[in-house]
Structure formats: C-alpha cells, structure tokens
Design an enzyme around this catalytic site. Structure first.
Site, PDB file in Angstrom:
ATOM      1  N   LYS A   1       0.728  -1.138  -0.031  1.00  0.00           N
ATOM      2  CA  LYS A   1      -0.137  -0.167   0.030  1.00  0.00           C
ATOM      3  C   LYS A   1       0.811   1.362   0.004  1.00  0.00           C
ATOM      4  CE  LYS A   1      -2.468   0.056   3.587  1.00  0.00           C
ATOM      5  NZ  LYS A   1      -2.841   0.655   4.765  1.00  0.00           N
TER       6      LYS A   1
ATOM      7  N   ARG B   1     -11.013   2.162   8.570  1.00  0.00           N
ATOM      8  CA  ARG B   1     -10.330   1.128   9.186  1.00  0.00           C
ATOM      9  C   ARG B   1     -11.771   0.163   9.439  1.00  0.00           C
ATOM     10  NH1 ARG B   1      -5.221   0.136  10.842  1.00  0.00           N
ATOM     11  NH2 ARG B   1      -3.921   2.329  10.701  1.00  0.00           N
TER      12      ARG B   1
ATOM     13  N   ARG C   1      11.507 -10.824   5.415  1.00  0.00           N
ATOM     14  CA  ARG C   1      12.023  -9.489   5.205  1.00  0.00           C
ATOM     15  C   ARG C   1      13.214  -9.459   6.285  1.00  0.00           C
ATOM     16  NH1 ARG C   1       7.883  -4.975   5.012  1.00  0.00           N
ATOM     17  NH2 ARG C   1       7.266  -5.495   7.045  1.00  0.00           N
TER      18      ARG C   1
ATOM     19  N   ARG D   1      13.190  -7.288  11.800  1.00  0.00           N
ATOM     20  CA  ARG D   1      12.463  -6.636  12.619  1.00  0.00           C
ATOM     21  C   ARG D   1      11.429  -7.421  13.615  1.00  0.00           C
ATOM     22  NH1 ARG D   1      10.057  -1.851   9.263  1.00  0.00           N
ATOM     23  NH2 ARG D   1       8.342  -3.522   9.166  1.00  0.00           N
TER      24      ARG D   1
ATOM     25  N   ARG E   1      -2.119  -8.813  13.109  1.00  0.00           N
ATOM     26  CA  ARG E   1      -2.721  -7.828  12.319  1.00  0.00           C
ATOM     27  C   ARG E   1      -3.620  -8.177  11.146  1.00  0.00           C
ATOM     28  NH1 ARG E   1       3.015  -6.270  12.364  1.00  0.00           N
ATOM     29  NH2 ARG E   1       3.267  -7.259  10.083  1.00  0.00           N
TER      30      ARG E   1
END
Ligand SMILES: [Zn+2]
Length: 216
Positions: free
Chosen positions: A13, A88, A127, A160, A171
């Site tokens: 996004k 949201r 990642r 991370r 999430r």
C-alpha cells in the site's frame, strides 16, 4: 480525483500510494502522518487525540473522523486526495462517505489490494534489513548473495521484531474482521476495484494506473 486505498499490512500500500501521488498529483493523507501533523500543529482535534494517546487509550473513531474531515478540507486536496489507512472499519466508512460529500469532495474510487495470506507470510517473515544502511532483502524473493550479510556494505542483516508470523496473524485478522466490512460497503456503491497485489510492484501499478485513468 478522490481515492481510498485499502489493503493489509505488507500488501504494498505504501509503495503504491507514493506512486499514485506522484503520477496523479493528489494529496497523500496517511493516518499516521495526519495524527502527527494535527498534534504538532496543536489543532483542537489534534489536542483531543493527544489526550487519549497520553492516557494510553485508543483514539475514538469519532475523533479520528473529525481529524480526517479537517484534513481533507485543506486546500492541497483541491485536485484530489488519496486516503491511506482510513477507513479502518464500517463506522469510519460511513463517516468518510458523508463527510467527503458534505465538503464537496466525495470518494470516487476505492483501490482494494488483495493478497493471499500465504504470500503475506513470505513477504513479512522473509524480510531482512541491513543494520548499517537499512537496505531491505527478502530471503524468499530477494535474498542477499551471502545469507545474513548485506550485498552493499557487508553489514549484518536482521529481522524486525514485528515481522513474525504471530504478529502478522493478529494484524491480518484484525484487518479482515474490521476493514472487510468497509470494503463491502463501498462495493455496494460500485466504487471498489480489486487489484491483485501478489505480483511485482510495476505490474500492480500498471493495473492501478488503468483504473484511475478510466475514472479520471
Ligand atoms: Zn547494508
């Protein structure tokens, strides 16, 4: 052109938003930036939001809604806006629809970035970032030449702490439970364009470009 962009964290996004703003000259409104600006400018609604945040509470929808209204009323949205990270939930979807109409800047198009959960898992948990220069790798799709070492400067790569499947699942479920209803709401109004985000960024942008050019 007044645009909403929806998609779970990791759907690309942010990348698409940056590109849309560059190509279509609309004002980028991300909720995070909007909160920071309203608070640092000390606007009444910004101070109200801050009082909740200082107390460790969630900012109520109604306060966020007013902040969005204040933000989209500003002059820089005269050629349109791109809302990123809002609405949201269904309540915020109702709010943006009526507020935007009220100030004569109705929502015209909703870009919905779709990506299978399994693809998100690879994007997020794969990642790796360089401790030295911040370069981003992915062990599945864009690995460094030597595992754990940055190609550019030999720096150590790390993951991370938020990039775990456990946190992603939380999430993602939150996104599906809350945001899906607002996508359906706009879909009933014929505003939603679904975009397959499980592709290279240039291909995703190509489809978005076509959608926006047809709406313009
Ligand atoms: Zn590096």
């Amino acid at each position: 052109m007044n645009i909403l962009i929806m998609g779970p964290a990791g759907s690309g996004k942010g990348t698409m938003s940056t590109q849309i703003v560059k190509e279509f000259g609309v004002a980028h409104i991300s909720t995070g930036d909007m909160f920071r600006a309203a608070i640092s400018n000390g606007t009444p609604v910004g101070l109200e939001a801050k009082s909740y945040m200082d107390a460790g509470k969630l900012v109520p929808d109604e306060v966020t809604d007013r902040m969005v209204k204040e933000r989209i009323s500003q002059d820089d949205t005269k050629d349109g806006y791109l809302l990123d990270g809002y609405p949201r939930n269904l309540s915020q979807a109702h709010a943006i629809e009526s507020m935007a109409k009220e100030i004569g800047k109705p929502v015209e198009v909703v870009i919905n970035l779709e990506i299978p959960y399994e693809a998100l898992v690879k994007r997020i948990t794969g990642r790796r970032l360089c401790k030295t220069c911040g370069a981003i790798y992915n062990i599945y799709s864009n690995p460094s030449k030597t595992e754990g070492v940055c190609d550019l400067d030999g720096g150590e790569l790390y993951q991370r702490s938020d990039d775990t499947e456990e946190k992603l699942a939380v999430r993602y479920n939150e996104y599906i439970e809350q945001t899906q209803a607002s996508i359906e709401y706009f879909n009933e109004k014929g505003l939603v364009h679904n975009v397959n985000a499980d592709r290279p960024a240039e291909e995703v942008m190509e489809q978005i470009r076509k959608i926006l050019e047809a709406v313009k």
